[in-house]
Each structure stands twice: as structure tokens, then as C-alpha cells.
Design a protein around this motif. Structure first.
Motif, mmCIF file in Angstrom:
data_model
loop_
_atom_site.group_PDB
_atom_site.id
_atom_site.type_symbol
_atom_site.label_atom_id
_atom_site.label_comp_id
_atom_site.label_asym_id
_atom_site.label_seq_id
_atom_site.Cartn_x
_atom_site.Cartn_y
_atom_site.Cartn_z
ATOM 1 N N VAL A 90 0.828 -1.207 0.000
ATOM 2 C CA VAL A 90 0.000 0.000 0.000
ATOM 3 C C VAL A 90 0.862 1.256 0.000
ATOM 4 O O VAL A 90 0.559 2.249 -0.679
ATOM 5 N N ALA A 91 1.960 1.223 0.741
ATOM 6 C CA ALA A 91 2.786 2.421 0.904
ATOM 7 C C ALA A 91 3.654 2.726 -0.305
ATOM 8 O O ALA A 91 3.968 3.894 -0.571
ATOM 9 N N MET A 92 4.066 1.709 -1.049
ATOM 10 C CA MET A 92 5.069 1.907 -2.084
ATOM 11 C C MET A 92 4.710 2.989 -3.119
ATOM 12 O O MET A 92 5.551 3.846 -3.435
ATOM 13 N N GLU A 213 -3.427 2.734 11.137
ATOM 14 C CA GLU A 213 -4.404 1.738 10.713
ATOM 15 C C GLU A 213 -5.797 2.359 10.722
ATOM 16 O O GLU A 213 -5.987 3.502 11.146
ATOM 17 N N ARG A 214 -6.769 1.586 10.281
ATOM 18 C CA ARG A 214 -8.156 2.064 10.223
ATOM 19 C C ARG A 214 -8.669 2.465 11.609
ATOM 20 O O ARG A 214 -9.462 3.397 11.750
ATOM 21 N N ASN A 215 -8.198 1.773 12.660
ATOM 22 C CA ASN A 215 -8.636 2.081 14.021
ATOM 23 C C ASN A 215 -7.887 3.264 14.637
ATOM 24 O O ASN A 215 -8.127 3.625 15.786
ATOM 25 N N GLY A 216 -6.965 3.864 13.878
ATOM 26 C CA GLY A 216 -6.233 5.029 14.371
ATOM 27 C C GLY A 216 -4.889 4.727 14.993
ATOM 28 O O GLY A 216 -4.101 5.646 15.258
ATOM 29 N N ASN A 217 -4.600 3.448 15.238
ATOM 30 C CA ASN A 217 -3.314 3.093 15.831
ATOM 31 C C ASN A 217 -2.176 3.355 14.845
ATOM 32 O O ASN A 217 -2.298 3.074 13.648
ATOM 33 N N GLN A 245 -0.503 10.456 5.337
ATOM 34 C CA GLN A 245 -1.968 10.433 5.416
ATOM 35 C C GLN A 245 -2.574 9.652 4.250
ATOM 36 O O GLN A 245 -3.568 8.944 4.415
ATOM 37 N N ARG A 246 -1.971 9.764 3.062
ATOM 38 C CA ARG A 246 -2.469 8.997 1.913
ATOM 39 C C ARG A 246 -2.268 7.496 2.133
ATOM 40 O O ARG A 246 -3.137 6.689 1.800
ATOM 41 N N VAL A 247 -1.108 7.131 2.695
ATOM 42 C CA VAL A 247 -0.873 5.728 3.002
ATOM 43 C C VAL A 247 -1.893 5.244 4.033
ATOM 44 O O VAL A 247 -2.463 4.150 3.896
ATOM 45 N N ALA A 250 -5.278 4.739 2.339
ATOM 46 C CA ALA A 250 -5.276 3.553 1.496
ATOM 47 C C ALA A 250 -5.316 2.272 2.348
ATOM 48 O O ALA A 250 -5.994 1.299 2.007
ATOM 49 N N LEU A 251 -4.604 2.300 3.466
ATOM 50 C CA LEU A 251 -4.593 1.143 4.375
ATOM 51 C C LEU A 251 -5.964 0.953 5.001
ATOM 52 O O LEU A 251 -6.441 -0.176 5.170
ATOM 53 N N ALA A 252 -6.624 2.063 5.356
ATOM 54 C CA ALA A 252 -7.974 1.990 5.956
ATOM 55 C C ALA A 252 -8.969 1.366 4.975
ATOM 56 O O ALA A 252 -9.837 0.572 5.358
#
Length: 256
Positions: A90-92, A213-217, A245-247, A250-252
Motif C-alpha cells: 500500500v505504501a510503495m 491503521e483504520r482504528n487510528g493506531n 496520510q495517503r498511506v 489507502a490502508l484503511a
């Protein structure tokens, strides 16, 4: 690196095999069997047998000079680590975009126990850094921008363990050290990024922001360098924060 079984105080076969693999690090990429034996505290005859077994599995390889090094098979297996495989993919694209805009090294890192680990790095042709930044290497959390982000967002219990020190720690913290670092942690969380001057290489400023992550962690830190030292910190920090923030977004979506 010696690994001791907590249950019996004796080193099992698995302990010894892991100890042999753990003998290799950024400064010791190639070792003789004798060097492995000394670093692990394992008798030379036993080391010979275990190294031979690891070579037969592909976990270790022999160089032309007859020294041992981590094998390609082991590297390919660890590259599939489930916990960070999705994060890396996702980050790449966003790391490449950040690199294109900054033209300096871009890093993605995570926290493993009380160390930082470089998960991915993108270099620029004109940059010259030590191999301490190579992918897979560990780094001191409190001496890097990425590490400060990861520590600042760690839970209080983890922070206390860090200040108390651990077997692999190169530093011990006084009460005043810990108080100063806690102050820096609050600042990092408030401003949304960390800046570290002289990070691992002289003349380098690194700027890092949290990946959530989606949960904010916070599960990772995304960083870019300012090299040589310049006045680009405000603009560079905005670019790094936006990429992180974009990463995170996308992860969320992936975790939804």
C-alpha cells in the motif's frame, strides 16, 4: 546473540539455530564459522554441524571466499511476513511519489519490540549514506525521526520499558533524559511529525510522520530526508505528512 530458554535455562536446538542466524547484522554480513561460534557462544563443532544444516535449507549460503551469509531462500521467506506485506504494498506508490517530489531518501519503518526496523527505503543516485539504513536493519528509536514518531505514539507501558532499557539497548536513560524525551513525544504528537538533525549520518535532517491503521493506531513511520542541511523543513514536513496520510487512507480502505 545468545538465546536462552526461559523454561529450562538451557539452549535448545531451535535456540541455537536462531542464535546463529542472529549473529549476522549490518556490520557482520559475512562471517566464518569460527566467528559465528564466538558470537553465539556455541562450540565450534556444533556450529559446524548447524551451519551445514542451515546451508542445506537455504537459510545460509557460502560466499566464494568460504564465508557464510544469509541465504536468498530465507530472505524470500521473510519478505512474505504477513503483518507488513500489505503495508509495504500500500505504501510503495506513495513513497515513490514522495521521492519524486523531494529527490531524497524516503523510508518506511516499523517498531519491533524496542527497536526500529527499516521496512523499505528508496534512495537517490546522488545520496551517500551508511548501510545502517539498509532494508531489514534495526535502528535506535530515540536517535531517528522515524523512531521518535513510533515511540511518541507507543502505549505508556512500552515507553516505560524503553526508558528502563532492554538487553539490546545501547543507552540507559536517566530520569531527566526520560522527562526530556516525554516532552518531545508530546510535541511530536501535537505537530504531527518529528524532525531529527544528524540522523545516522552527518549533515542529514530527517522528517517523519505517522502511518495509521483504520482504528487510528500508529503502525509505521514514513520519512524523507533533507540533505544537505537546508531551509526546506516546513515544505518538506507538509509533503511527508500528506504522503503518510495517503498511506493511512489507502490502508484503511484495505482494512474496511
Amino acid at each position: 546473540m545468545a538465546i536462552t530458554s526461559p523454561a529450562t535455562g538451557e539452549r535448545s536446538v531451535a535456540d541455537r539455530l536462531l542464535g546463529i542466524l542472529g549473529a549476522f547484522d549490518a556490520k557482520n554480513r559475512e562471517l566464518t564459522v569460527s566467528e559465528i561460534s564466538r558470537r553465539c557462544g556455541i562450540p565450534i563443532a556444533t556450529t559446524h554441524r548447524m551451519v551445514a544444516k542451515l546451508i542445506s535449507w537455504g537459510a545460509l549460503e557460502r560466499t566464494i571466499e568460504g564465508r557464510c551469509t544469509i541465504g536468498l531462500w530465507l530472505w524470500s521467506q521473510t519478505a512474505r511476513a504477513t503483518r507488513h506485506f500489505a503495508l509495504h504494498d500500500v505504501a510503495m506508490p506513495h513513497m515513490l511519489q514522495l521521492h519524486d517530489r523531494t529527490r531524497t531518501m524516503v523510508n518506511l519503518s516499523v517498531m519491533d519490540d524496542l527497536d526500529g526496523v527499516w521496512l523499505e527505503s528508496i534512495w537517490s543516485n546522488q545520496e551517500c549514506y551508511s548501510d545502517s539504513r539498509a532494508v531489514g536493519n534495526r535502528f535506535p528509536l530515540h536517535a531517528t525521526a522515524s523512531g521518535m514518531v513510533l515511540l511518541a505514539h507507543a502505549d505508556p507501558a512500552t515507553q516505560e520499558r524503553f526508558f528502563a532499557g532492554h538487553p539490546n539497548s545501547r543507552d540507559k536513560f536517566t530520569a531527566s533524559d526520560a522527562a526530556e524525551l516525554r516532552k518531545e513525544f508530546r510535541q511530536v504528537k501535537h505537530q504531527g511529525f518529528a524532525v531529527y538533525e544528524g540522523e545516522l549520518d552527518d549533515g542529514v535532517i530527517a522528517i517523519a510522520a505517522p502511518v495509521r491503521e483504520r482504528n487510528g493506531n500508529v503502525i509505521a513511520a514514513l520519512a524523507a530526508n533533507v540533505c544537505p542541511i537546508s531551509q526546506e523543513i516546513p515544505n518538506r514536513s507538509r509533503l511527508v505528512r500528506a504522503a503518510a496520510q495517503r498511506v493511512s487512507s489507502a490502508l484503511a480502505l484495505l482494512q474496511a
